[in-house]
Motif scaffolding. Structure first.
Motif, PDB file in Angstrom:
ATOM      1  N   ALA A 190      70.724  27.568  -5.685  1.00  0.00           N
ATOM      2  CA  ALA A 190      70.000  29.032  -6.117  1.00  0.00           C
ATOM      3  C   ALA A 190      69.134  29.430  -5.063  1.00  0.00           C
ATOM      4  CB  ALA A 190      69.069  28.452  -7.475  1.00  0.00           C
ATOM      5  N   LEU A 191      68.717  28.351  -4.076  1.00  0.00           N
ATOM      6  CA  LEU A 191      67.917  28.957  -2.939  1.00  0.00           C
ATOM      7  C   LEU A 191      68.345  30.057  -2.010  1.00  0.00           C
ATOM      8  CD1 LEU A 191      66.455  25.389  -1.751  1.00  0.00           C
ATOM      9  CD2 LEU A 191      64.968  27.388  -2.594  1.00  0.00           C
ATOM     10  N   PRO A 192      69.589  29.898  -1.456  1.00  0.00           N
ATOM     11  CA  PRO A 192      70.237  31.083  -0.574  1.00  0.00           C
ATOM     12  C   PRO A 192      70.386  32.453  -1.517  1.00  0.00           C
ATOM     13  CG  PRO A 192      71.826  29.365  -1.005  1.00  0.00           C
ATOM     14  CD  PRO A 192      70.529  28.772  -1.531  1.00  0.00           C
ATOM     15  N   GLU A 193      70.586  32.318  -2.863  1.00  0.00           N
ATOM     16  CA  GLU A 193      70.862  33.285  -3.807  1.00  0.00           C
ATOM     17  C   GLU A 193      69.494  34.193  -3.919  1.00  0.00           C
ATOM     18  OE1 GLU A 193      72.797  34.521  -7.842  1.00  0.00           O
ATOM     19  OE2 GLU A 193      73.743  33.032  -6.907  1.00  0.00           O
ATOM     20  N   ALA A 194      68.537  33.363  -3.876  1.00  0.00           N
ATOM     21  CA  ALA A 194      67.164  33.755  -3.988  1.00  0.00           C
ATOM     22  C   ALA A 194      66.595  34.445  -2.638  1.00  0.00           C
ATOM     23  CB  ALA A 194      66.266  32.937  -4.833  1.00  0.00           C
ATOM     24  N   GLY A 195      67.101  34.175  -1.717  1.00  0.00           N
ATOM     25  CA  GLY A 195      66.364  34.765  -0.498  1.00  0.00           C
ATOM     26  C   GLY A 195      65.664  33.639   0.407  1.00  0.00           C
ATOM     27  N   PHE A 196      65.937  32.535   0.003  1.00  0.00           N
ATOM     28  CA  PHE A 196      64.969  31.717   0.709  1.00  0.00           C
ATOM     29  C   PHE A 196      65.685  30.992   2.091  1.00  0.00           C
ATOM     30  CE2 PHE A 196      63.343  30.976  -3.407  1.00  0.00           C
ATOM     31  CZ  PHE A 196      61.769  31.047  -2.894  1.00  0.00           C
ATOM     32  N   GLU A 197      64.808  30.837   3.068  1.00  0.00           N
ATOM     33  CA  GLU A 197      65.628  30.198   4.439  1.00  0.00           C
ATOM     34  C   GLU A 197      65.326  28.653   4.442  1.00  0.00           C
ATOM     35  OE1 GLU A 197      64.031  32.648   7.582  1.00  0.00           O
ATOM     36  OE2 GLU A 197      64.758  34.484   6.906  1.00  0.00           O
ATOM     37  N   THR A 217      67.776  25.404   5.793  1.00  0.00           N
ATOM     38  CA  THR A 217      67.029  24.381   6.665  1.00  0.00           C
ATOM     39  C   THR A 217      66.143  23.374   5.688  1.00  0.00           C
ATOM     40  OG1 THR A 217      67.008  25.703   8.471  1.00  0.00           O
ATOM     41  CG2 THR A 217      65.736  23.616   8.699  1.00  0.00           C
ATOM     42  N   ARG A 218      66.626  22.360   5.806  1.00  0.00           N
ATOM     43  CA  ARG A 218      65.814  21.334   4.791  1.00  0.00           C
ATOM     44  C   ARG A 218      64.944  20.413   5.313  1.00  0.00           C
ATOM     45  NH1 ARG A 218      70.571  19.269   0.358  1.00  0.00           N
ATOM     46  NH2 ARG A 218      71.742  21.447   0.096  1.00  0.00           N
ATOM     47  N   PHE A 219      63.789  20.537   5.318  1.00  0.00           N
ATOM     48  CA  PHE A 219      62.813  19.706   5.863  1.00  0.00           C
ATOM     49  C   PHE A 219      62.433  18.649   4.670  1.00  0.00           C
ATOM     50  CE2 PHE A 219      61.897  23.903   7.763  1.00  0.00           C
ATOM     51  CZ  PHE A 219      61.707  23.544   9.191  1.00  0.00           C
ATOM     52  N   ALA A 220      61.915  17.431   5.375  1.00  0.00           N
ATOM     53  CA  ALA A 220      61.863  16.260   4.515  1.00  0.00           C
ATOM     54  C   ALA A 220      60.358  15.644   4.978  1.00  0.00           C
ATOM     55  CB  ALA A 220      63.061  15.203   4.351  1.00  0.00           C
ATOM     56  N   LEU A 221      59.611  15.402   3.933  1.00  0.00           N
ATOM     57  CA  LEU A 221      58.400  14.301   4.250  1.00  0.00           C
ATOM     58  C   LEU A 221      58.992  12.960   4.550  1.00  0.00           C
ATOM     59  CD1 LEU A 221      56.097  15.741   1.437  1.00  0.00           C
ATOM     60  CD2 LEU A 221      55.523  15.729   3.914  1.00  0.00           C
ATOM     61  N   PRO A 222      58.352  12.200   5.531  1.00  0.00           N
ATOM     62  CA  PRO A 222      58.800  11.116   6.024  1.00  0.00           C
ATOM     63  C   PRO A 222      58.230   9.962   5.433  1.00  0.00           C
ATOM     64  CG  PRO A 222      57.438  11.814   7.795  1.00  0.00           C
ATOM     65  CD  PRO A 222      57.372  12.996   6.738  1.00  0.00           C
ATOM     66  N   LEU A 223      58.775   8.938   5.307  1.00  0.00           N
ATOM     67  CA  LEU A 223      58.156   7.673   4.903  1.00  0.00           C
ATOM     68  C   LEU A 223      57.380   7.127   6.243  1.00  0.00           C
ATOM     69  CD1 LEU A 223      60.735   5.693   2.883  1.00  0.00           C
ATOM     70  CD2 LEU A 223      58.627   6.822   2.029  1.00  0.00           C
ATOM     71  N   ILE A 224      56.211   6.793   6.279  1.00  0.00           N
ATOM     72  CA  ILE A 224      55.380   6.409   7.411  1.00  0.00           C
ATOM     73  C   ILE A 224      54.848   5.037   7.006  1.00  0.00           C
ATOM     74  CG2 ILE A 224      54.985   8.706   8.165  1.00  0.00           C
ATOM     75  CD1 ILE A 224      52.371   8.508   7.276  1.00  0.00           C
ATOM     76  N   ASP A 318      57.437  28.963  11.829  1.00  0.00           N
ATOM     77  CA  ASP A 318      57.684  29.205  13.019  1.00  0.00           C
ATOM     78  C   ASP A 318      58.661  28.036  13.633  1.00  0.00           C
ATOM     79  OD1 ASP A 318      55.457  30.956  13.692  1.00  0.00           O
ATOM     80  OD2 ASP A 318      53.895  29.558  13.710  1.00  0.00           O
ATOM     81  N   TYR A 319      58.586  27.003  12.967  1.00  0.00           N
ATOM     82  CA  TYR A 319      59.671  26.052  13.457  1.00  0.00           C
ATOM     83  C   TYR A 319      61.279  26.701  13.472  1.00  0.00           C
ATOM     84  CZ  TYR A 319      62.531  21.793  13.819  1.00  0.00           C
ATOM     85  OH  TYR A 319      63.521  21.106  14.291  1.00  0.00           O
ATOM     86  N   LEU A 320      61.306  27.331  12.437  1.00  0.00           N
ATOM     87  CA  LEU A 320      62.773  28.079  12.131  1.00  0.00           C
ATOM     88  C   LEU A 320      63.050  29.137  13.355  1.00  0.00           C
ATOM     89  CD1 LEU A 320      63.327  28.530   8.248  1.00  0.00           C
ATOM     90  CD2 LEU A 320      64.339  26.766  10.040  1.00  0.00           C
ATOM     91  N   ALA A 321      61.703  29.991  13.325  1.00  0.00           N
ATOM     92  CA  ALA A 321      61.901  31.033  14.294  1.00  0.00           C
ATOM     93  C   ALA A 321      62.382  30.533  15.788  1.00  0.00           C
ATOM     94  CB  ALA A 321      60.436  31.788  14.389  1.00  0.00           C
ATOM     95  N   ARG A 322      61.851  29.337  16.322  1.00  0.00           N
ATOM     96  CA  ARG A 322      62.097  28.587  17.657  1.00  0.00           C
ATOM     97  C   ARG A 322      63.678  28.389  17.534  1.00  0.00           C
ATOM     98  NH1 ARG A 322      56.914  26.010  19.878  1.00  0.00           N
ATOM     99  NH2 ARG A 322      55.462  27.475  18.896  1.00  0.00           N
ATOM    100  N   GLN A 323      64.316  28.051  16.327  1.00  0.00           N
ATOM    101  CA  GLN A 323      65.710  27.630  16.202  1.00  0.00           C
ATOM    102  C   GLN A 323      66.534  28.977  16.255  1.00  0.00           C
ATOM    103  OE1 GLN A 323      65.994  24.210  16.636  1.00  0.00           O
ATOM    104  NE2 GLN A 323      63.488  24.655  16.494  1.00  0.00           N
ATOM    105  N   ARG A 324      66.095  29.894  15.894  1.00  0.00           N
ATOM    106  CA  ARG A 324      66.743  31.370  15.837  1.00  0.00           C
ATOM    107  C   ARG A 324      65.950  32.417  16.684  1.00  0.00           C
ATOM    108  NH1 ARG A 324      66.453  31.338   9.065  1.00  0.00           N
ATOM    109  NH2 ARG A 324      67.573  29.026   8.676  1.00  0.00           N
ATOM    110  N   GLY A 326      64.771  35.583  18.474  1.00  0.00           N
ATOM    111  CA  GLY A 326      64.883  36.785  18.188  1.00  0.00           C
ATOM    112  C   GLY A 326      63.712  37.034  16.902  1.00  0.00           C
ATOM    113  N   GLN A 327      63.554  35.908  16.267  1.00  0.00           N
ATOM    114  CA  GLN A 327      62.467  35.906  15.332  1.00  0.00           C
ATOM    115  C   GLN A 327      61.274  35.831  15.603  1.00  0.00           C
ATOM    116  OE1 GLN A 327      63.803  32.914  12.383  1.00  0.00           O
ATOM    117  NE2 GLN A 327      64.320  34.486  10.832  1.00  0.00           N
ATOM    118  N   ALA A 328      60.241  36.749  15.027  1.00  0.00           N
ATOM    119  CA  ALA A 328      58.710  36.400  15.405  1.00  0.00           C
ATOM    120  C   ALA A 328      58.219  35.050  15.166  1.00  0.00           C
ATOM    121  CB  ALA A 328      58.005  37.750  14.644  1.00  0.00           C
ATOM    122  N   GLN A 329      57.180  34.710  15.629  1.00  0.00           N
ATOM    123  CA  GLN A 329      56.548  33.310  15.559  1.00  0.00           C
ATOM    124  C   GLN A 329      55.051  33.644  15.982  1.00  0.00           C
ATOM    125  OE1 GLN A 329      58.986  31.121  18.136  1.00  0.00           O
ATOM    126  NE2 GLN A 329      57.259  30.494  19.414  1.00  0.00           N
TER     127      GLN A 329
END
Length: 334
Positions: A190-197, A217-224, A318-324, A326-329
């Motif tokens: 559902a996520l891409p269809e709903a317009g999420f990045e 792009t899938r971020f994950a909270l780490p175990l620490i 901002d993290y995504l913008a650095r990978q792509r 041309g995107q504003a950050q």
């Protein structure tokens, strides 16, 4: 952010004589490490005082945060029937609603101030329901409710709407975190269809470079590691709250819990800063658990590391913008 190290080439002067003497002595290779990225986020984003407190922390440290907003906090008790979760009656929510029309107006103001200061506004869905068994249609319905309420929040509550609001509301939310971090296959359909990045609902065994799958792009909270025995815990305040006090308030232990949380954050940071420099994610709620122990630890931690020259405390967007390119950050301090 993980980058390849670069080694500077050394230019050698021509041989001056048969003795092969260099015109200049050779230089040792110089290694330029990637900056350490720290990603701090907040779920629910309800209390106005916590909006103000977090924004003040950001201004002191040059950090940018991500706020995952629950849309029910943009409707008042009188207008709560505008929301109905999948399979739920209208006006039902696991986390309540905005306290009043004025409370909603104040929150909308904080959202716009935060965005203007370079912070990322994400979605935490609406009613904070567990969607682990939802269908794709259920997720799409919840996303549609969140976007509709966000875009129409002023009109729904009878508040004077700024001229720029509609355009802002249609373009500002690009990320999502699931309530309870509860996900299923249908969510990622559902996520891409709903317009999420991006999605930030994952949990990983440690810091990782977030992968991009199916355009999300899938971020994950780490175990620490945490505590005397360095037992792993999800890097989120609620998980520390359960670890420390069984999920019940123990204000008399707040200072001890603050110190434990800070030491866990700092150790996780040092492991990356002195190692591979993988992005480090830390998650929080606006609720002040154990008398604010985890926010106190966050403020101490951010005040020390986000100002370091080789550290960037940035948002997911901002993290995504650095990978792509041309995107504003947003510009960051540190």
């Amino acid at each position: 952010m993980l980058r390849s190290y670069r080694v500077l080439a050394i230019s050698l002067a021509s041989l001056a004589s048969a003795n092969a003497a260099f015109a200049d002595p050779p230089r040792s290779p110089t290694v330029w490490p990637a900056k350490q990225v720290v990603l701090v986020s907040f779920d629910a984003a309800r209390e106005i005082s916590q909006w103000q407190r977090s924004r003040a922390l950001a201004k002191r440290t040059g950090a940018h945060f991500t706020y995952f907003l629950s849309c029910v906090f943009l409707v008042s008790p009188e207008t709560r029937l505008h929301y109905a979760g999948p399979g739920k009656a209208a006006g039902k929510s696991n986390v309540g609603f905005g306290a009043s029309k004025q409370d909603v107006a104040d929150r909308l103001e904080q959202v716009q101030l935060a965005a203007a200061e370079g912070h990322d506004i994400g979605s935490h869905a609406c009613g904070h329901f567990d969607g682990k068994d939802w269908s794709k249609a259920d997720w799409l319905a919840e996303f549609a409710s969140a976007r509709r309420i966000f875009e129409n929040a002023y009109a729904i509550n009878g508040i004077q709407e700024p001229a720029s609001w509609r355009d802002f509301a249609r373009h500002t939310v690009t990320g999502f975190r699931a309530p309870y971090l509860a996900t299923d296959k249908a969510l990622y359909e559902a996520l891409p269809e709903a317009g999420f990045e991006y999605d930030a609902s994952g949990v990983s065994s440690g810091p990782v470079v977030p992968p991009t799958l199916n355009d999300i792009t899938r971020f994950a909270l780490p175990l620490i590691p945490e505590g005397d025995k360095a037992k792993p815990v999800v890097a989120m305040d609620y998980n520390l709250y359960v670890r420390h006090s069984g999920g019940t308030e123990k204000p008399a232990m707040a200072d001890a819990f603050t110190e434990r949380a800070y030491q866990a954050f700092r150790a996780a940071f040092e492991a990356q800063y002195n190692g591979k420099r993988l992005p480090l994610e830390l998650g929080f709620h606006f609720t002040l658990m154990n008398d604010g122990a985890y926010w106190n630890a966050l403020e101490r931690f951010a005040g020390e590391v986000c100002v370091m020259p080789q550290v960037e405390c940035i948002s997911f967007r901002d993290y995504l913008a650095r990978q792509r390119p041309g995107q504003a950050q947003a510009a960051v301090g540190g």
